[in-house]
Scaffold this motif. Structure first.
Motif, PDB file in Angstrom:
ATOM      1  N   PHE A   4       1.041  -1.162   0.162  1.00  0.00           N
ATOM      2  CA  PHE A   4      -0.089  -0.158   0.105  1.00  0.00           C
ATOM      3  C   PHE A   4       0.898   1.263  -0.084  1.00  0.00           C
ATOM      4  O   PHE A   4       1.675   1.543   0.901  1.00  0.00           O
ATOM      5  CB  PHE A   4      -1.029   0.089   1.238  1.00  0.00           C
ATOM      6  CG  PHE A   4      -1.915  -1.227   1.274  1.00  0.00           C
ATOM      7  CD1 PHE A   4      -1.508  -2.208   2.190  1.00  0.00           C
ATOM      8  CD2 PHE A   4      -2.919  -1.523   0.702  1.00  0.00           C
ATOM      9  CE1 PHE A   4      -2.282  -3.301   2.496  1.00  0.00           C
ATOM     10  CE2 PHE A   4      -3.796  -2.477   0.623  1.00  0.00           C
ATOM     11  CZ  PHE A   4      -3.277  -3.456   1.482  1.00  0.00           C
ATOM     12  N   LEU A   5       0.383   2.041  -1.092  1.00  0.00           N
ATOM     13  CA  LEU A   5       1.149   3.361  -0.922  1.00  0.00           C
ATOM     14  C   LEU A   5       0.399   4.424  -0.075  1.00  0.00           C
ATOM     15  O   LEU A   5      -0.832   4.315  -0.424  1.00  0.00           O
ATOM     16  CB  LEU A   5       1.505   3.781  -2.343  1.00  0.00           C
ATOM     17  CG  LEU A   5       2.743   3.940  -2.831  1.00  0.00           C
ATOM     18  CD1 LEU A   5       2.721   4.363  -4.336  1.00  0.00           C
ATOM     19  CD2 LEU A   5       3.494   4.993  -2.354  1.00  0.00           C
ATOM     20  N   ALA A   6       1.058   4.849   0.708  1.00  0.00           N
ATOM     21  CA  ALA A   6       0.006   6.037   1.667  1.00  0.00           C
ATOM     22  C   ALA A   6      -0.396   7.167   0.752  1.00  0.00           C
ATOM     23  O   ALA A   6       0.077   7.686  -0.331  1.00  0.00           O
ATOM     24  CB  ALA A   6       1.022   6.623   2.539  1.00  0.00           C
ATOM     25  N   VAL A   7      -1.656   7.563   1.093  1.00  0.00           N
ATOM     26  CA  VAL A   7      -2.192   8.611   0.752  1.00  0.00           C
ATOM     27  C   VAL A   7      -1.414   9.738   1.416  1.00  0.00           C
ATOM     28  O   VAL A   7      -0.909   9.580   2.345  1.00  0.00           O
ATOM     29  CB  VAL A   7      -3.866   8.566   1.159  1.00  0.00           C
ATOM     30  CG1 VAL A   7      -4.562   8.847  -0.216  1.00  0.00           C
ATOM     31  CG2 VAL A   7      -4.360   7.401   1.778  1.00  0.00           C
ATOM     32  N   SER A   8      -1.909  11.124   1.097  1.00  0.00           N
ATOM     33  CA  SER A   8      -1.225  12.131   1.963  1.00  0.00           C
ATOM     34  C   SER A   8      -2.481  11.884   3.371  1.00  0.00           C
ATOM     35  O   SER A   8      -2.741  10.810   3.514  1.00  0.00           O
ATOM     36  CB  SER A   8      -1.705  13.315   1.362  1.00  0.00           C
ATOM     37  OG  SER A   8      -2.941  13.868   1.132  1.00  0.00           O
ATOM     38  N   MET A 167       2.957  11.402  -8.180  1.00  0.00           N
ATOM     39  CA  MET A 167       1.776  11.746  -7.323  1.00  0.00           C
ATOM     40  C   MET A 167       0.481  10.798  -7.714  1.00  0.00           C
ATOM     41  O   MET A 167      -0.503  11.036  -7.211  1.00  0.00           O
ATOM     42  CB  MET A 167       1.499  13.143  -7.524  1.00  0.00           C
ATOM     43  CG  MET A 167       2.422  14.317  -6.836  1.00  0.00           C
ATOM     44  SD  MET A 167       3.201  13.843  -5.387  1.00  0.00           S
ATOM     45  CE  MET A 167       1.633  13.991  -4.445  1.00  0.00           C
ATOM     46  N   ARG A 168       0.791   9.911  -8.092  1.00  0.00           N
ATOM     47  CA  ARG A 168      -0.281   8.903  -8.586  1.00  0.00           C
ATOM     48  C   ARG A 168      -0.954   8.173  -7.352  1.00  0.00           C
ATOM     49  O   ARG A 168      -0.048   7.974  -6.409  1.00  0.00           O
ATOM     50  CB  ARG A 168       0.286   7.738  -9.482  1.00  0.00           C
ATOM     51  CG  ARG A 168      -0.649   6.598  -9.639  1.00  0.00           C
ATOM     52  CD  ARG A 168       0.002   5.653 -10.780  1.00  0.00           C
ATOM     53  NE  ARG A 168      -0.927   4.293 -10.885  1.00  0.00           N
ATOM     54  CZ  ARG A 168      -0.642   3.653 -11.575  1.00  0.00           C
ATOM     55  NH1 ARG A 168       0.600   3.368 -12.155  1.00  0.00           N
ATOM     56  NH2 ARG A 168      -1.524   2.376 -11.609  1.00  0.00           N
ATOM     57  N   ASP A 169      -2.115   8.111  -7.383  1.00  0.00           N
ATOM     58  CA  ASP A 169      -2.792   7.372  -6.430  1.00  0.00           C
ATOM     59  C   ASP A 169      -2.492   5.814  -6.291  1.00  0.00           C
ATOM     60  O   ASP A 169      -2.602   5.215  -7.238  1.00  0.00           O
ATOM     61  CB  ASP A 169      -4.368   7.610  -6.149  1.00  0.00           C
ATOM     62  CG  ASP A 169      -4.951   7.100  -4.945  1.00  0.00           C
ATOM     63  OD1 ASP A 169      -4.554   6.208  -4.140  1.00  0.00           O
ATOM     64  OD2 ASP A 169      -6.230   7.353  -4.556  1.00  0.00           O
ATOM     65  N   ALA A 170      -2.010   5.160  -5.182  1.00  0.00           N
ATOM     66  CA  ALA A 170      -1.629   3.641  -5.372  1.00  0.00           C
ATOM     67  C   ALA A 170      -2.928   2.865  -5.274  1.00  0.00           C
ATOM     68  O   ALA A 170      -2.982   1.983  -5.859  1.00  0.00           O
ATOM     69  CB  ALA A 170      -0.768   3.344  -4.124  1.00  0.00           C
ATOM     70  N   GLU A 171      -3.974   3.287  -5.041  1.00  0.00           N
ATOM     71  CA  GLU A 171      -5.277   2.689  -5.137  1.00  0.00           C
ATOM     72  C   GLU A 171      -5.294   1.148  -4.456  1.00  0.00           C
ATOM     73  O   GLU A 171      -5.547   0.236  -5.075  1.00  0.00           O
ATOM     74  CB  GLU A 171      -5.713   2.655  -6.478  1.00  0.00           C
ATOM     75  CG  GLU A 171      -6.158   4.092  -6.840  1.00  0.00           C
ATOM     76  CD  GLU A 171      -6.446   4.115  -8.517  1.00  0.00           C
ATOM     77  OE1 GLU A 171      -6.424   3.002  -9.195  1.00  0.00           O
ATOM     78  OE2 GLU A 171      -7.293   5.006  -8.865  1.00  0.00           O
ATOM     79  N   GLY A 172      -4.460   1.080  -3.344  1.00  0.00           N
ATOM     80  CA  GLY A 172      -4.240  -0.196  -2.709  1.00  0.00           C
ATOM     81  C   GLY A 172      -3.236  -1.239  -3.355  1.00  0.00           C
ATOM     82  O   GLY A 172      -2.966  -2.239  -2.694  1.00  0.00           O
ATOM     83  N   GLY A 173      -2.548  -0.636  -4.221  1.00  0.00           N
ATOM     84  CA  GLY A 173      -1.307  -1.394  -4.836  1.00  0.00           C
ATOM     85  C   GLY A 173      -0.181  -0.966  -4.685  1.00  0.00           C
ATOM     86  O   GLY A 173       0.101  -0.011  -3.807  1.00  0.00           O
ATOM     87  N   ASN A 174       0.874  -0.883  -5.361  1.00  0.00           N
ATOM     88  CA  ASN A 174       2.216  -0.523  -5.579  1.00  0.00           C
ATOM     89  C   ASN A 174       2.602  -0.186  -6.668  1.00  0.00           C
ATOM     90  O   ASN A 174       3.489  -0.909  -7.462  1.00  0.00           O
ATOM     91  CB  ASN A 174       3.216  -1.568  -4.908  1.00  0.00           C
ATOM     92  CG  ASN A 174       4.712  -0.719  -4.802  1.00  0.00           C
ATOM     93  OD1 ASN A 174       4.983   0.374  -4.993  1.00  0.00           O
ATOM     94  ND2 ASN A 174       5.758  -1.485  -4.114  1.00  0.00           N
TER      95      ASN A 174
END
Length: 198
Positions: A4-8, A167-174
């Motif tokens: 998971f990539l963090a959101v801000s 700055m892409r959203d990870a959306e639960g992945g990497n």
């Protein structure tokens, strides 16, 4: 295992447009704050990657986590508590980037302890990135991208729709291996914050 990539700040990333830039007349210094346990070579690699696009960097001596950040039930550290601690010690006109190899987490929706690899408030003067959940062969490159992503949030950038943008959203992945650079819009915004792009 999912990575998971963090959101801000989880709540603040709903807008997907780049905010109207306000030109900064005084460049901020990015202070890189390692937490104990991370190898200095990895800290230096991340510092070099950031310095390519933002030269005002200073690496600090490694410190312990704030005691209130430890979450014993999951043997991990609360990213929001880490950021609050870093923010409280940030001198004026600085941004502090915390780096760790330990597992970190944040509240996301109904999940009070969601494992993440980074968190940065938007805007803010502190953020944190962790290599704990990065497992691929190019872990160091991914770690640098996570750090840069979180710094982007501190500057005021939301998540970006461009799939190759940092700055892409990870959306639960990497998706870090697909990320190549900041997109044109994100670059134009960061230029107003004294970031340098060739």
């Amino acid at each position: 295992m999912n990575y998971f990539l963090a959101v801000s700040m989880v709540i603040s990333c709903k807008k997907e447009h780049v905010p109207k830039p306000v030109i900064s007349m005084h460049p901020k210094t990015i202070l890189i704050q390692p937490f104990k346990g991370i190898a200095s070579v990895h800290v230096d690699e991340i510092a070099s990657a950031i310095r390519e696009i933002y030269p005002e960097i200073k690496v600090l001596k490694a410190i312990d986590f704030p005691t209130n950040s430890y979450y014993a039930p999951r043997n991990r550290y609360r990213a929001d508590s880490i950021i609050k601690y870093l923010s409280s010690m940030a001198p004026e006109n600085t941004i502090i980037l915390g780096l760790t190899t330990k597992d970190i987490s944040a509240t996301k929706g109904s999940n009070p302890d969601f494992g993440i690899i980074g968190l940065g408030f938007r805007p803010g003067n502190a953020c944190v990135a962790s290599s704990f959940r990065l497992r691929n062969g190019n872990k160091n490159e991914q770690f640098s991208k996570v750090a840069i992503h979180e710094l982007g949030h501190t500057q005021g950038l939301p998540h970006c729709r461009e799939k190759t943008c940092f700055m892409r959203d990870a959306e639960g992945g990497n998706p870090t291996d697909e990320e190549k650079d900041f997109c044109k819009k994100c670059k134009e915004f960061l230029k107003t914050k004294n970031w340098n792009f060739n």
